[in-house]
Motif scaffolding. Structure first.
Motif, mmCIF file in Angstrom:
data_model
loop_
_atom_site.group_PDB
_atom_site.id
_atom_site.type_symbol
_atom_site.label_atom_id
_atom_site.label_comp_id
_atom_site.label_asym_id
_atom_site.label_seq_id
_atom_site.Cartn_x
_atom_site.Cartn_y
_atom_site.Cartn_z
ATOM 1 N N TYR A 97 55.484 80.176 9.630
ATOM 2 C CA TYR A 97 54.780 80.733 10.787
ATOM 3 C C TYR A 97 55.758 81.124 11.892
ATOM 4 C CZ TYR A 97 51.749 81.219 14.821
ATOM 5 O OH TYR A 97 51.125 81.718 15.939
ATOM 6 N N LYS A 115 49.754 84.934 17.810
ATOM 7 C CA LYS A 115 49.096 84.059 16.845
ATOM 8 C C LYS A 115 48.195 84.852 15.897
ATOM 9 C CE LYS A 115 46.233 80.054 16.499
ATOM 10 N NZ LYS A 115 45.467 79.042 17.225
ATOM 11 N N ILE A 131 52.034 78.253 5.796
ATOM 12 C CA ILE A 131 52.541 78.562 7.138
ATOM 13 C C ILE A 131 53.389 77.452 7.742
ATOM 14 C CG2 ILE A 131 50.805 80.261 7.820
ATOM 15 C CD1 ILE A 131 49.330 78.142 9.285
ATOM 16 N N ASN A 132 53.173 76.219 7.340
ATOM 17 C CA ASN A 132 53.952 75.125 7.932
ATOM 18 C C ASN A 132 55.136 74.694 7.074
ATOM 19 O OD1 ASN A 132 52.364 74.955 10.297
ATOM 20 N ND2 ASN A 132 50.776 73.942 9.092
HETATM 21 P P1 ADP Z 1 43.133 77.012 15.901
HETATM 22 O O1 ADP Z 1 43.356 76.502 17.291
HETATM 23 O O2 ADP Z 1 42.494 78.377 15.851
HETATM 24 O O3 ADP Z 1 42.546 76.016 14.957
HETATM 25 P P2 ADP Z 1 45.781 76.331 15.267
HETATM 26 O O4 ADP Z 1 46.425 76.166 16.603
HETATM 27 O O5 ADP Z 1 45.416 75.114 14.501
HETATM 28 O O6 ADP Z 1 44.570 77.332 15.358
HETATM 29 O O7 ADP Z 1 46.783 77.228 14.408
HETATM 30 C C1 ADP Z 1 46.431 77.680 13.123
HETATM 31 C C2 ADP Z 1 47.604 77.424 12.246
HETATM 32 O O8 ADP Z 1 48.743 78.125 12.770
HETATM 33 C C3 ADP Z 1 47.942 75.950 12.226
HETATM 34 O O9 ADP Z 1 48.160 75.537 10.891
HETATM 35 C C4 ADP Z 1 49.201 75.829 13.039
HETATM 36 O O10 ADP Z 1 50.088 74.898 12.443
HETATM 37 C C5 ADP Z 1 49.804 77.206 12.977
HETATM 38 N N1 ADP Z 1 50.446 77.506 14.236
HETATM 39 C C6 ADP Z 1 49.870 77.964 15.354
HETATM 40 N N2 ADP Z 1 50.775 78.148 16.325
HETATM 41 C C7 ADP Z 1 51.956 77.765 15.808
HETATM 42 C C8 ADP Z 1 53.290 77.698 16.292
HETATM 43 N N3 ADP Z 1 53.625 78.091 17.516
HETATM 44 N N4 ADP Z 1 54.247 77.266 15.468
HETATM 45 C C9 ADP Z 1 53.937 76.889 14.230
HETATM 46 N N5 ADP Z 1 52.723 76.932 13.699
HETATM 47 C C10 ADP Z 1 51.739 77.371 14.473
#
Ligand code: ADP
Ligand code: ADP
Length: 228
Positions: A97, A115, A131-132
């Motif tokens: 990601y 995002k 993504i992680n």
């Molecule tokens: P939501 O708030 O819509 O549920 P999330 O914040 O959980 O979304 O983000 C969705 C996915 O994107 C998650 O698995 C998160 O780990 C990943 N993600 C979001 N922002 C980041 C970031 N800055 N760095 C790494 N991963 C991110």
């Protein structure tokens, strides 16, 4: 939308990499660049994404003369070109990601858009379930898909890919080519240097052949034309 007029490149050590290249590439073209090792293919690509400058001649990208660009226009032209390498070049300490999002952060895109768009392109390259992960946790083909996502995330008009399948097995390479074709169908110009004979001969796109720094072939539905 990309045009070279009598472009020459001599490196500081005296290597004559390109000797008078003139070529025009239209928006949405899919172009293979072929030729023996050392012919000048990488140099040709580097001139387009402005990693190198020509010794002589003119290069236009989307109407901008790269040699006359005002300093402040450089980022604007650069973000319009996505680059993909044989060795992926992902940032090893960042997740999938983050590797993709980073390309939007450097151009200071709005956070919300980062995002949304990052997740959208990771879905397009079918990596939403990774993504992680860190790059080291991925296969070569997956790493190259991250690199593709990073290259397209800012919606460039052209993708420059230097041997993108060079480190991948044949099946994985075909997966990457299907993705490139999909991206091309959406209107993005693709310029790809390759030694992959089977791919070039199967996909039948425009082929430029460079030998000893000269353009020796430019065919609409060309073939690879070499035995290597
Ligand atoms: P939501 O708030 O819509 O549920 P999330 O914040 O959980 O979304 O983000 C969705 C996915 O994107 C998650 O698995 C998160 O780990 C990943 N993600 C979001 N922002 C980041 C970031 N800055 N760095 C790494 N991963 C991110
Ligand atoms: P290809 O991608 O077709 O293998 P390159 O563009 O890498 O060809 O190289 C073309 C020629 O320019 C070769 O003779 C190569 O050795 C030379 N060359 C490439 N990069 C450099 C450089 N940074 N400095 C000096 N010579 C270079």
């Amino acid at each position: 939308m990309i045009e070279m007029q009598d472009v020459w490149k001599t490196y500081p050590d005296g290597s004559h990499a390109l000797k008078g290249i003139s070529v025009k590439v239209d928006q949405s073209d899919f172009l293979y660049v072929v030729g023996p090792s050392g012919a000048g293919k990488s140099t040709f690509m580097k001139l387009i994404y402005r990693e190198e400058r020509p010794t002589k001649g003119t290069i236009f990208v989307n109407g901008f003369n790269l040699e006359k660009l005002k300093q402040r226009k450089i980022p604007f032209v650069r973000r319009n070109i996505g680059v993909i390498f044989q060795d992926f070049r992902l940032l090893p300490k960042l997740t999938v990601y983050e590797n993709v999002a980073f390309a939007m952060e450097v151009i200071e895109a709005p956070k919300k858009l980062i995002k949304k768009r990052t997740l959208e392109v990771l879905e397009l390259v079918r990596l939403k379930d990774k993504i992680n992960s860190l790059p080291t946790q991925l296969s070569g083909g997956e790493q190259q898909r991250v690199a593709i996502a990073r290259a397209i995330v800012n919606s460039p008009s052209v993708i420059v890919a230097d041997e993108p399948t060079g480190n991948l097995d044949p099946d994985t390479s075909w997966g990457i080519m299907k993705l490139m074709e999909e991206i091309n169908f959406r209107g993005t110009t693709i310029i790809m240097a390759t030694h992959n004979k089977e791919i070039v001969n199967t996909m039948r796109k425009r082929v430029l052949a460079i030998e000893s720094g000269r353009l020796v072939r430019d065919e609409v539905r060309g073939d690879y034309g070499y035995e290597d």
